[in-house]
Design an enzyme around this catalytic site. Structure first.
Site, PDB file in Angstrom:
ATOM      1  N   ARG A 115       0.856  -1.197   0.000  1.00 45.96           N
ATOM      2  CA  ARG A 115       0.000   0.000   0.000  1.00 45.96           C
ATOM      3  C   ARG A 115       0.889   1.243   0.000  1.00 45.96           C
ATOM      4  O   ARG A 115       1.067   1.927   1.006  1.00 45.96           O
ATOM      5  CB  ARG A 115      -0.934  -0.031   1.200  1.00 45.96           C
ATOM      6  CG  ARG A 115      -1.875  -1.242   1.177  1.00 45.96           C
ATOM      7  CD  ARG A 115      -2.802  -1.269   2.368  1.00 45.96           C
ATOM      8  NE  ARG A 115      -3.783  -0.195   2.336  1.00 45.96           N
ATOM      9  CZ  ARG A 115      -4.908  -0.225   1.632  1.00 45.96           C
ATOM     10  NH1 ARG A 115      -5.181  -1.268   0.879  1.00 45.96           N
ATOM     11  NH2 ARG A 115      -5.750   0.780   1.669  1.00 45.96           N
ATOM     12  N   TYR A 132      -2.718  -0.081   7.372  1.00 51.44           N
ATOM     13  CA  TYR A 132      -3.241  -1.177   8.182  1.00 51.44           C
ATOM     14  C   TYR A 132      -3.048  -0.853   9.660  1.00 51.44           C
ATOM     15  O   TYR A 132      -2.112  -0.178  10.053  1.00 51.44           O
ATOM     16  CB  TYR A 132      -2.524  -2.488   7.865  1.00 51.44           C
ATOM     17  CG  TYR A 132      -2.817  -3.011   6.489  1.00 51.44           C
ATOM     18  CD1 TYR A 132      -3.861  -3.898   6.280  1.00 51.44           C
ATOM     19  CD2 TYR A 132      -2.051  -2.618   5.402  1.00 51.44           C
ATOM     20  CE1 TYR A 132      -4.130  -4.389   5.021  1.00 51.44           C
ATOM     21  CE2 TYR A 132      -2.322  -3.092   4.123  1.00 51.44           C
ATOM     22  CZ  TYR A 132      -3.367  -3.977   3.942  1.00 51.44           C
ATOM     23  OH  TYR A 132      -3.637  -4.439   2.691  1.00 51.44           O
ATOM     24  N   GLN A 134      -0.570   2.586  -6.199  1.00 48.25           N
ATOM     25  CA  GLN A 134      -1.967   3.007  -6.151  1.00 48.25           C
ATOM     26  C   GLN A 134      -2.724   2.663  -7.426  1.00 48.25           C
ATOM     27  O   GLN A 134      -3.883   2.253  -7.376  1.00 48.25           O
ATOM     28  CB  GLN A 134      -2.065   4.506  -5.888  1.00 48.25           C
ATOM     29  CG  GLN A 134      -1.838   4.885  -4.434  1.00 48.25           C
ATOM     30  CD  GLN A 134      -2.010   6.372  -4.193  1.00 48.25           C
ATOM     31  OE1 GLN A 134      -1.986   7.175  -5.127  1.00 48.25           O
ATOM     32  NE2 GLN A 134      -2.165   6.749  -2.941  1.00 48.25           N
ATOM     33  N   ASP A 154      -3.910  -0.941  -7.354  1.00 49.08           N
ATOM     34  CA  ASP A 154      -4.482  -1.380  -6.075  1.00 49.08           C
ATOM     35  C   ASP A 154      -5.905  -1.900  -6.285  1.00 49.08           C
ATOM     36  O   ASP A 154      -6.875  -1.143  -6.254  1.00 49.08           O
ATOM     37  CB  ASP A 154      -4.468  -0.211  -5.085  1.00 49.08           C
ATOM     38  CG  ASP A 154      -4.895  -0.608  -3.683  1.00 49.08           C
ATOM     39  OD1 ASP A 154      -5.406  -1.738  -3.511  1.00 49.08           O
ATOM     40  OD2 ASP A 154      -4.734   0.201  -2.758  1.00 49.08           O
ATOM     41  N   SER A 210      -8.480  -1.344  -3.357  1.00 53.52           N
ATOM     42  CA  SER A 210      -9.099  -0.022  -3.287  1.00 53.52           C
ATOM     43  C   SER A 210     -10.119   0.184  -4.393  1.00 53.52           C
ATOM     44  O   SER A 210     -11.216   0.707  -4.154  1.00 53.52           O
ATOM     45  CB  SER A 210      -8.016   1.061  -3.360  1.00 53.52           C
ATOM     46  OG  SER A 210      -7.229   1.063  -2.189  1.00 53.52           O
TER      47      SER A 210
END
Length: 389
Positions: free
Chosen positions: A119, A230, A124, A127, A130
């Site tokens: 992450r 996290y 991104q 991902d 997400s």
């Protein structure tokens, strides 16, 4: 390379791992694409759209027999039997399912699970957690509104005024924040809770009230901060205080949406049966953690049940209810990942110096290389699993 895009056969799975947009880009890079006939139908993409983008339409054996196979979820036994040793497989393969990863290794596949990507800012664009959680958060509110027996917004009519629905969102990660934003657009009054104090500003910027559970010890504060998106499971003392706060807010809420997941472990219980028993008749709970046991013990995966007068929705694959956009976002995630494993000559290139590639690689050459999403499967000590928030 010959790239295959098979039809997803898992029950309820409507997404597809490529779209005409990404197919066209891959063909532009010199690759040959075979899409299984009907692979995109459930996502509103007919075979003709893939053909127009330059793909060949073939059968399952041809798509699964390609050098590089793009999947949404891990292949089942029938699909795996049609894949060749040495094939490169990319998809959401559930890196915590050690039996599944072992099956892929036994078949001789080079398999990448995109859920294991770090992450980081660099990761991104690929991902998948997400991109799909964003859709789940959006759809969760629409599903709740569909089951809720009243209006969401406040309405002033000649027959009187209808109060706005009160929505409680538990967990303010990607899914939770999108749920807040969507509920706000529908005119609801929203409260949200999360273990991380840093998200208070994000929650309030979307128009919701933050349910604050103060930290009393340094241990609680340290766990809540987490690392890389996290947080570790919170101490029992804090969980007890949060449970009391949630209990009081849930009794006043009309809709509760729960989003807390712990990768590789059963989802934490956030909404206890005693709380559901005191919620208003006609209230709705949408549990986004249904596939991992649920944030409510009354949740039944893939079913809608009524308990104590409260409707509890346990859809385990909400993104599949928005297959066109879910497929579009997912296929772009895949395309960005492929840029890391295909060189400029269009050949597969495994660069283990790349932190994203290394994290996602589950097995190669018959060997399981990763276990529990990043911990080396050989002699390394198991790492503490972190809670996704």
């Amino acid at each position: 390379m010959h790239i295959g895009v098979p039809l997803e056969t898992r029950a309820g799975e409507t997404r597809v791992a490529a779209t005409p947009e990404t197919v066209k880009k891959l063909i532009g890079l010199g690759h040959q694409i075979t899409v299984q006939s009907g692979a995109g139908i459930a996502a509103s993409i007919p075979d003709s759209a893939f053909s127009a983008a330059g793909a060949k339409i073939g059968d399952a054996a041809t798509a699964l027999g390609a050098e590089l196979v793009l999947k949404v979820v891990a292949p089942d036994e029938a699909e795996l039997a049609q894949m060749k040793s040495g094939t490169v497989l990319v998809g959401m393969l559930n890196p915590f399912d050690s039996d599944n990863i072992a099956r892929l290794a036994e078949r001789g596949l080079t398999a990448f699970a995109l859920e294991a990507a770090p992450r980081t800012s660099r990761a991104q664009s690929l991902d998948v957690l997400s991109s799909q959680a964003n859709i789940a958060g959006y759809k969760s509110v629409l599903v709740a509104a569909n089951h809720y027996p009243r209006f969401m917004p406040m309405l002033m009519t000649a027959a009187g005024t209808v109060k706005a629905a009160r929505v409680l969102v538990l967990g303010a990660g990607v899914a939770g924040l999108q749920a807040i934003a969507t509920a706000k657009r529908l005119g609801a009054v929203i409260e949200a809770s999360d273990v991380r104090p840093a998200v208070k500003e994000q929650i309030e910027s979307l128009g919701a009230k933050f349910v604050d559970v103060p930290f009393e010890t340094d241990e609680e504060r340290e766990c809540a901060e987490g690392v890389g998106g996290y947080a570790r499971p919170m101490p029992a003392s804090w969980m007890e205080r949060q449970a009391k706060a949630v209990h009081e807010r849930a009794k006043q809420a009309d809709i509760v949406i729960t989003t807390a997941l712990i990768p590789g472990r059963r989802a934490p219980i956030l909404l206890h049966e005693a709380t559901v028993a005191e919620m208003k008749p006609g209230s709705v709970v949408v549990d986004l953690a249904a596939a991992q046991g649920g944030n409510c013990p009354l949740t039944v995966a893939d079913q809608v049940v009524i308990r104590h007068g409260v409707t509890i929705v346990g859809h385990s694959n909400l993104p599949a209810l928005v297959p066109a956009d879910a497929s579009a976002l997912y296929s772009r995630n895949l395309l960005d990942f492929l840029k890391l494993v295909i060189d400029q000559e269009g050949r597969f290139h495994l660069d283990l110096e790349d932190d994203i590639v290394k994290a996602c690689l589950m097995c190669e050459g018959g060997r399981v290389l990763r276990n529990n999403a990043g911990a080396a499967s050989s002699a390394a000590a198991p790492q503490e699993k972190k809670e996704k928030v």
